[in-house]
Design a protein around this motif. Structure first.
Motif, short mmCIF file in Angstrom:
data_model
loop_
_atom_site.label_atom_id
_atom_site.label_comp_id
_atom_site.label_asym_id
_atom_site.label_seq_id
_atom_site.Cartn_x
_atom_site.Cartn_y
_atom_site.Cartn_z
N GLY A 350 -3.73 42.91 61.71
CA GLY A 350 -2.90 43.23 60.56
C GLY A 350 -2.86 44.72 60.30
N ILE A 351 -1.68 45.32 60.45
CA ILE A 351 -1.51 46.76 60.25
C ILE A 351 -0.92 47.02 58.87
CG2 ILE A 351 -0.36 48.85 61.10
CD1 ILE A 351 -2.29 47.82 63.12
N GLY A 352 -1.53 47.93 58.13
CA GLY A 352 -0.96 48.38 56.86
C GLY A 352 -0.32 49.75 57.02
N LEU A 353 0.66 50.04 56.21
CA LEU A 353 1.41 51.28 56.36
C LEU A 353 0.53 52.51 56.20
CD1 LEU A 353 4.34 52.00 57.01
CD2 LEU A 353 4.78 52.14 54.55
N ASN A 354 -0.46 52.45 55.31
CA ASN A 354 -1.31 53.63 55.09
C ASN A 354 -2.69 53.52 55.74
OD1 ASN A 354 -2.83 51.93 53.46
ND2 ASN A 354 -2.15 52.83 51.54
N ARG A 355 -2.90 52.49 56.55
CA ARG A 355 -4.12 52.32 57.35
C ARG A 355 -5.39 52.21 56.50
NH1 ARG A 355 -0.21 52.20 60.15
NH2 ARG A 355 -0.11 52.59 62.38
N MET A 356 -5.27 51.70 55.30
CA MET A 356 -6.43 51.38 54.47
C MET A 356 -6.42 49.88 54.17
SD MET A 356 -8.34 54.05 53.89
CE MET A 356 -9.31 53.61 52.45
N PRO A 357 -7.59 49.23 54.15
CA PRO A 357 -7.61 47.81 53.79
C PRO A 357 -6.96 47.57 52.44
CG PRO A 357 -9.75 48.52 54.62
CD PRO A 357 -8.94 49.75 54.44
N GLN A 358 -6.28 46.45 52.33
CA GLN A 358 -5.57 46.10 51.10
C GLN A 358 -6.35 45.04 50.35
OE1 GLN A 358 -1.61 44.94 52.33
NE2 GLN A 358 -1.30 46.81 53.53
N LEU A 359 -6.89 45.43 49.21
CA LEU A 359 -7.60 44.53 48.32
C LEU A 359 -6.91 44.54 46.97
CD1 LEU A 359 -9.79 45.65 50.43
CD2 LEU A 359 -11.49 44.93 48.75
N GLY A 360 -6.78 43.37 46.37
CA GLY A 360 -6.11 43.35 45.07
C GLY A 360 -6.00 41.94 44.52
N HIS A 361 -5.16 41.82 43.49
CA HIS A 361 -5.00 40.56 42.76
C HIS A 361 -3.53 40.18 42.69
CE1 HIS A 361 -9.16 41.14 41.48
NE2 HIS A 361 -8.84 42.35 41.06
N ILE A 362 -3.25 38.91 42.95
CA ILE A 362 -1.91 38.37 42.70
C ILE A 362 -1.75 38.11 41.20
CG2 ILE A 362 -0.33 36.48 43.20
CD1 ILE A 362 -0.92 38.25 45.62
N ASP A 363 -2.77 37.53 40.61
CA ASP A 363 -2.86 37.35 39.16
C ASP A 363 -4.34 37.28 38.81
OD1 ASP A 363 -3.77 34.73 39.73
OD2 ASP A 363 -1.77 33.86 39.48
N GLU A 364 -4.67 36.83 37.63
CA GLU A 364 -6.08 36.85 37.20
C GLU A 364 -6.95 35.89 37.98
OE1 GLU A 364 -6.39 36.27 33.03
OE2 GLU A 364 -5.36 38.15 32.51
N GLN A 365 -6.34 34.91 38.63
CA GLN A 365 -7.13 33.90 39.36
C GLN A 365 -7.04 34.03 40.87
OE1 GLN A 365 -5.32 32.86 36.47
NE2 GLN A 365 -7.32 33.02 35.46
N ILE A 366 -6.07 34.76 41.39
CA ILE A 366 -5.82 34.79 42.84
C ILE A 366 -5.95 36.23 43.34
CG2 ILE A 366 -4.19 34.26 44.69
CD1 ILE A 366 -2.87 32.24 42.74
N SER A 367 -6.84 36.43 44.30
CA SER A 367 -7.08 37.76 44.88
C SER A 367 -6.91 37.70 46.39
CB SER A 367 -8.49 38.25 44.52
OG SER A 367 -8.69 38.21 43.11
N TYR A 368 -6.91 38.87 47.04
CA TYR A 368 -6.64 38.90 48.47
C TYR A 368 -7.34 40.09 49.12
CZ TYR A 368 -3.31 42.55 47.19
OH TYR A 368 -2.75 43.70 46.69
N ILE A 369 -7.54 39.96 50.45
CA ILE A 369 -8.02 41.05 51.32
C ILE A 369 -7.22 40.94 52.62
CG2 ILE A 369 -10.01 42.19 52.36
CD1 ILE A 369 -11.83 40.42 50.73
N GLN A 370 -6.70 42.09 53.10
CA GLN A 370 -5.98 42.07 54.37
C GLN A 370 -5.83 43.50 54.90
OE1 GLN A 370 -2.07 40.38 53.61
NE2 GLN A 370 -1.27 42.30 52.80
N ALA A 371 -5.31 43.60 56.14
CA ALA A 371 -4.85 44.87 56.73
C ALA A 371 -6.00 45.81 57.10
CB ALA A 371 -3.86 45.59 55.81
N TYR A 372 -6.79 45.41 58.10
CA TYR A 372 -7.83 46.31 58.61
C TYR A 372 -7.31 47.22 59.71
CZ TYR A 372 -10.98 43.25 56.02
OH TYR A 372 -11.61 42.54 55.02
#
Length: 433
Positions: A350-372
């Motif tokens: 998984g490639i991200g545009l800025n080459r940093m892992p993407q961590l965050g929240h969809i909403d208060e109950q759903i979170s994610y990690i991607q793009a190494y």
């Protein structure tokens, strides 16, 4: 022109050396019921498994869902190289995370490798873990770059030693005429990634994590207690964590637009025998060059040459994967001309545009990690730790990463891949100069 084709995926592991040499492991059932849990984790690669393990160690009731098999994606197919650091140049985001945030990312990049060492020792995981790593130079400017890297690592307090090598000194570690020198360090290393992944899953299961394979998530229903629906069952939980990365598909369109599945490939020779293997890589180190479409290679525990590369943004693999990678391998090690190739495989990163892992929240109950962005064996482990801490009410490190902005790839579904492929062609041309 290089012929390309789609990668060949099934719901079982890819036909890799890793799958062929994986330790016998329990199969986990398919989810066929409606369950509840404290936390449901989607994706059983390094990120998902280690987050589940961290949470189980903290006493949480966790369900882990995998569409195929444990370690089926990049976690079980990669080059097996343990590389410190997280992303690229966090200083770019100082105005979002502050100077303390930048320093913390560098510190976490050092800690990432230590978590792997800790996992292996604590849970007695047999995964051929070895330490030692060489970056290798193809051009004089690479040597200058290595000197800057060494100074940087020393400046941030990296406790591991870094040694600049000229052409002759490099041959203590990598006996190839292809390189002008290198940078050796004791902090990075290599291992059998699928066996690590399977061992970590066993550890999580031993602490009560309920793991389900062949349980693809087909719907995510938000709410105060979100529901994750699979093909045959569902899980309702207080929190959901999405760790599918390049294989999450279009489950959450917002996340899909911020990640580009890129393909990388590996071949494995027949066992070379101790004498020939050590004649090629006397230091038994993992090796990587600094180009955009880089070569990476190492020896397996049974003295095979594992040689990888061909990273591209087309999402396709060469039709002649073996022939293409063999030619690259022979430019580094001509003496392998008669070596049989026993395994060849590819997979998506998984490639991200800025080459940093993407961590965050969809909403208060759903979170994610991607793009190494092709650099995930070690970072996944520390990302899992800070995510488990966030879910346990300690969000500090997670929030540093969550404040880094990530943009969708331009061009939408139709044009983003050709545009990025052209961009990689430019960087390849620059590498050749």
């Amino acid at each position: 022109m290089l012929g390309l084709q789609r990668t060949r995926d099934t719901r079982e592991h890819a036909g890799s050396y890793y799958a062929a040499s994986a330790h016998p492991d329990n199969r986990y059932p398919t989810l066929e019921d409606d369950l509840s849990a404290d936390i449901v984790v989607v994706g059983a690669g390094f990120t998902g498994i280690n987050t589940a393990l961290e949470l189980a160690e903290r006493g949480y009731e966790v369900v882990l869902l995998e569409a195929n098999r444990i370690g089926w994606g990049a976690s079980g197919r990669n080059g097996g190289q343990i590389i410190g650091g997280i992303g690229h140049d966090p200083e770019r985001f100082e105005r979002h995370i502050g100077s303390d945030g930048v320093k913390r990312i560098y510190r976490l990049g050092i800690e990432a490798r230590d978590i792997i060492r800790e996992r292996v020792e604590t849970y007695d995981i047999d995964c051929d873990l070895k330490w030692g790593y060489c970056d290798v130079a193809l051009k004089p400017r690479h040597l200058r770059q290595f000197a800057e890297w060494k100074a940087h690592e020393e400046a941030i307090g990296n406790p591991h030693s870094y040694r600049l090598l000229d052409r002759d000194e490099l041959k203590e570690f990598v006996a190839s005429e292809a390189y002008l020198g290198g940078l050796y360090n004791t902090g990075n290393g290599h291992l059998h990634p699928l066996n690590l992944c399977l061992g970590e899953a066993r550890a999580a299961a031993s602490l009560g994590t309920r793991i389900f394979e062949q349980s693809r998530v087909v719907e995510l229903v938000p709410g105060p207690r979100p529901r994750v629906r699979t093909e045959r069952g569902s899980v309702t939980a207080r929190r959901v964590l999405l760790c599918g990365n390049a294989y999450l598909g279009n489950l959450v369109p917002r996340l899909a637009s911020r990640i580009l599945p890129s393909v990388s490939a590996v071949i494995a020779t027949e066992p070379l025998g101790p004498a020939q293997a050590r004649a090629l890589i006397p230091g038994d180190v993992a090796v990587c060059d600094p180009r955009t479409a880089l070569d990476y290679f190492r020896l397996s525990a049974d003295q095979r040459m594992l040689f990888g590369g061909l990273s591209n943004y087309t999402g396709l693999e060469p039709r002649d994967l073996v022939g293409t990678l063999r030619r690259k391998m022979l430019r580094v090690f001509p003496s392998l001309a008669d070596a049989r190739i026993d395994y060849a495989w590819s997979g998506r990163i998984g490639i991200g545009l800025n080459r940093m892992p993407q961590l965050g929240h969809i909403d208060e109950q759903i979170s994610y990690i991607q793009a190494y962005s092709g650099h995930g064996v070690a970072p996944t482990h520390v990302m899992a730790r800070i995510t488990a801490a966030m879910l346990d009410g300690e969000p500090g490190d997670f929030d540093i990463f969550a404040r880094i902005p990530h943009w969708p790839f331009p061009g939408g579904k139709l044009l983003r891949r050709p545009g990025l492929a052209l961009g990689m062609a430019w960087f390849k041309l620059r590498d050749a100069l």
